[in-house]
Design a protein around this motif. Sequence first.
Motif, PDB file in Angstrom:
ATOM      1  N   ARG A 296     -92.415 -46.560  24.315  1.00  0.00           N
ATOM      2  CA  ARG A 296     -92.486 -46.866  22.882  1.00  0.00           C
ATOM      3  C   ARG A 296     -93.595 -46.115  22.157  1.00  0.00           C
ATOM      4  NH1 ARG A 296     -90.454 -52.990  21.609  1.00  0.00           N
ATOM      5  NH2 ARG A 296     -88.457 -52.787  22.692  1.00  0.00           N
ATOM      6  N   CYS A 297     -94.329 -45.290  22.875  1.00  0.00           N
ATOM      7  CA  CYS A 297     -95.301 -44.365  22.297  1.00  0.00           C
ATOM      8  C   CYS A 297     -96.371 -45.048  21.447  1.00  0.00           C
ATOM      9  CB  CYS A 297     -94.605 -43.286  21.459  1.00  0.00           C
ATOM     10  SG  CYS A 297     -95.717 -41.965  20.922  1.00  0.00           S
ATOM     11  N   ASN A 298     -97.526 -45.267  22.043  1.00  0.00           N
ATOM     12  CA  ASN A 298     -98.698 -45.776  21.310  1.00  0.00           C
ATOM     13  C   ASN A 298     -99.296 -44.589  20.554  1.00  0.00           C
ATOM     14  OD1 ASN A 298    -101.914 -47.174  22.413  1.00  0.00           O
ATOM     15  ND2 ASN A 298    -101.004 -47.062  20.385  1.00  0.00           N
ATOM     16  N   PHE A 299     -98.723 -44.302  19.370  1.00  0.00           N
ATOM     17  CA  PHE A 299     -98.936 -43.015  18.709  1.00  0.00           C
ATOM     18  C   PHE A 299    -100.272 -42.865  17.997  1.00  0.00           C
ATOM     19  CE2 PHE A 299     -96.217 -45.653  15.948  1.00  0.00           C
ATOM     20  CZ  PHE A 299     -96.979 -45.704  14.782  1.00  0.00           C
ATOM     21  N   THR A 300    -100.949 -43.941  17.669  1.00  0.00           N
ATOM     22  CA  THR A 300    -102.312 -43.857  17.127  1.00  0.00           C
ATOM     23  C   THR A 300    -102.921 -45.248  17.123  1.00  0.00           C
ATOM     24  OG1 THR A 300    -103.713 -42.875  15.391  1.00  0.00           O
ATOM     25  CG2 THR A 300    -101.808 -44.131  14.646  1.00  0.00           C
ATOM     26  N   ASN A 301    -104.062 -45.380  16.455  1.00  0.00           N
ATOM     27  CA  ASN A 301    -104.781 -46.639  16.385  1.00  0.00           C
ATOM     28  C   ASN A 301    -105.328 -46.802  14.969  1.00  0.00           C
ATOM     29  OD1 ASN A 301    -107.106 -48.627  16.779  1.00  0.00           O
ATOM     30  ND2 ASN A 301    -106.293 -48.529  18.860  1.00  0.00           N
TER      31      ASN A 301
ATOM     32  N   PHE B 235     -96.873 -39.745   8.251  1.00  0.00           N
ATOM     33  CA  PHE B 235     -95.786 -39.011   8.895  1.00  0.00           C
ATOM     34  C   PHE B 235     -94.727 -39.989   9.416  1.00  0.00           C
ATOM     35  CE2 PHE B 235     -93.949 -37.559  12.911  1.00  0.00           C
ATOM     36  CZ  PHE B 235     -93.467 -36.282  12.602  1.00  0.00           C
ATOM     37  N   VAL B 236     -95.185 -41.059  10.049  1.00  0.00           N
ATOM     38  CA  VAL B 236     -94.275 -42.076  10.588  1.00  0.00           C
ATOM     39  C   VAL B 236     -93.481 -42.731   9.457  1.00  0.00           C
ATOM     40  CG1 VAL B 236     -94.224 -44.321  11.748  1.00  0.00           C
ATOM     41  CG2 VAL B 236     -95.644 -42.483  12.663  1.00  0.00           C
ATOM     42  N   HIS B 237     -94.165 -43.023   8.348  1.00  0.00           N
ATOM     43  CA  HIS B 237     -93.483 -43.626   7.194  1.00  0.00           C
ATOM     44  C   HIS B 237     -92.444 -42.676   6.608  1.00  0.00           C
ATOM     45  CE1 HIS B 237     -97.036 -46.597   6.378  1.00  0.00           C
ATOM     46  NE2 HIS B 237     -96.205 -47.028   7.302  1.00  0.00           N
TER      47      HIS B 237
ATOM     48  N   ASN C 218     -88.204 -37.060  17.948  1.00  0.00           N
ATOM     49  CA  ASN C 218     -87.140 -36.555  17.078  1.00  0.00           C
ATOM     50  C   ASN C 218     -87.684 -36.142  15.718  1.00  0.00           C
ATOM     51  OD1 ASN C 218     -85.208 -36.914  19.049  1.00  0.00           O
ATOM     52  ND2 ASN C 218     -84.546 -38.914  18.302  1.00  0.00           N
ATOM     53  N   ALA C 219     -88.663 -36.884  15.202  1.00  0.00           N
ATOM     54  CA  ALA C 219     -89.266 -36.540  13.913  1.00  0.00           C
ATOM     55  C   ALA C 219     -90.020 -35.214  14.003  1.00  0.00           C
ATOM     56  CB  ALA C 219     -90.203 -37.659  13.463  1.00  0.00           C
ATOM     57  N   LEU C 220     -90.768 -35.043  15.095  1.00  0.00           N
ATOM     58  CA  LEU C 220     -91.499 -33.784  15.292  1.00  0.00           C
ATOM     59  C   LEU C 220     -90.534 -32.605  15.402  1.00  0.00           C
ATOM     60  CD1 LEU C 220     -94.093 -35.086  17.892  1.00  0.00           C
ATOM     61  CD2 LEU C 220     -94.658 -34.336  15.573  1.00  0.00           C
TER      62      LEU C 220
END
Length: 393
Positions: free
Chosen positions: A49-54, A85-87, A112-114
């Motif tokens: 699920r990718c802990n993509f930032t904090n 970017f996520v939004h 997929n977004a990247l």
Amino acid sequence: MDNSNVIIIGAGASGLMCAIEAGKRGRKVRVLDHANRAGKKILMSGGGRCNFTNYTVEAANYISHNPHFCKSALSRFTQWDFIDFVHRHRIPYHERLHGQLFCDDSAKDILNALLAECRQYGVVIELNCRIDKLQQTENGGFVLDTSLGERRSDSLVIASGGLSIPKMGATPFGYRVAEQFGIKVWPTRAGLVPLTWQDDDGRRLAPLSGIAVACRASCGERTFRENLLFTHRGLSGPAILQISSYWRPGETLSIDLLPEFDLVERLKAARSNGNNTKLQNLLAEYLPKRLLQALLDDNYLLAAAANCSDKQIDAVAARLHTWTVKPNGSEGYRTAEVTVGGVDCDSLSSKTMQCLQVPGLYFIGEVVDVTGWLGGYNFQWAWASGWCAGQYV
């Protein structure tokens, strides 16, 4: 022969971010990777699920021989920039403990977004590409002999990652490139990794496998308050993974198994109240009985609280508040989430990630001597360092 403005070696988090930013500037970008799929480590991260930032990112969350180096990149491309970017890509996400952000559905959403933005900006990604030789030309560009033919570029970005999780294709390629150009590489070791038992401890404690408890784990002056997990081979869980990045062979861990309160006070209060409950039953309110039996002798466990001396109480409290463990080693790169050490930060520009002594050569992401804590920090370093290089390549 194929000419590009920029060649990026590594189709992971930092490499793809760099490619997008360079592509936005109209640069002709080519990404090369020896794997058969881009972003493999992204896909497996955070349990898929990718802990993509904090939500909270500071230089103090990183390990480096130059602790100030990461500040520039992290301040220019922040966690809020990646959240934007996520939004933009309408990726649903949620917060877990300590500000960690995860995808609701799948790490595929981030990848997929990247890749979508790479396509948007004309980035060419070549997979199953082995690099046999790499050199700088007389005019300052670079030429690569690859399994797909010769590739040339004005700028070269090394985003090949570290040594962690070799089954995902990790190699020392980036360190070898640095050494080829005379750039210092700090010794590497596995980080965010489970630690293993000494033989004696293993025989006694391996049966505790599966037990998880809250703790405060310390090594030297560094302390983390998280959960600890007993395994057949040693200790794991967030507290141990965090402390493992600081631990060195031969060092001892001090673990507080009751970080929420002072056990001496509680046991003395029980004694004052004339509580005849055996300590093993009293302590079982806080810790699993199997764990207590492994750490405390029966002469303590079977004693009634009302009859305990100060010396007994102090001994029990010391054992549970300052349990000391001397690990035999770590599980190594096989299960490590990151690599500690790498390309010397003092050899790079903190603004551009370009090598000071080799114009046109850049290093970003995990290959650099910047290692984040557990909790999305390593991805944020990948995004930030990739973004910074992308503004200049």
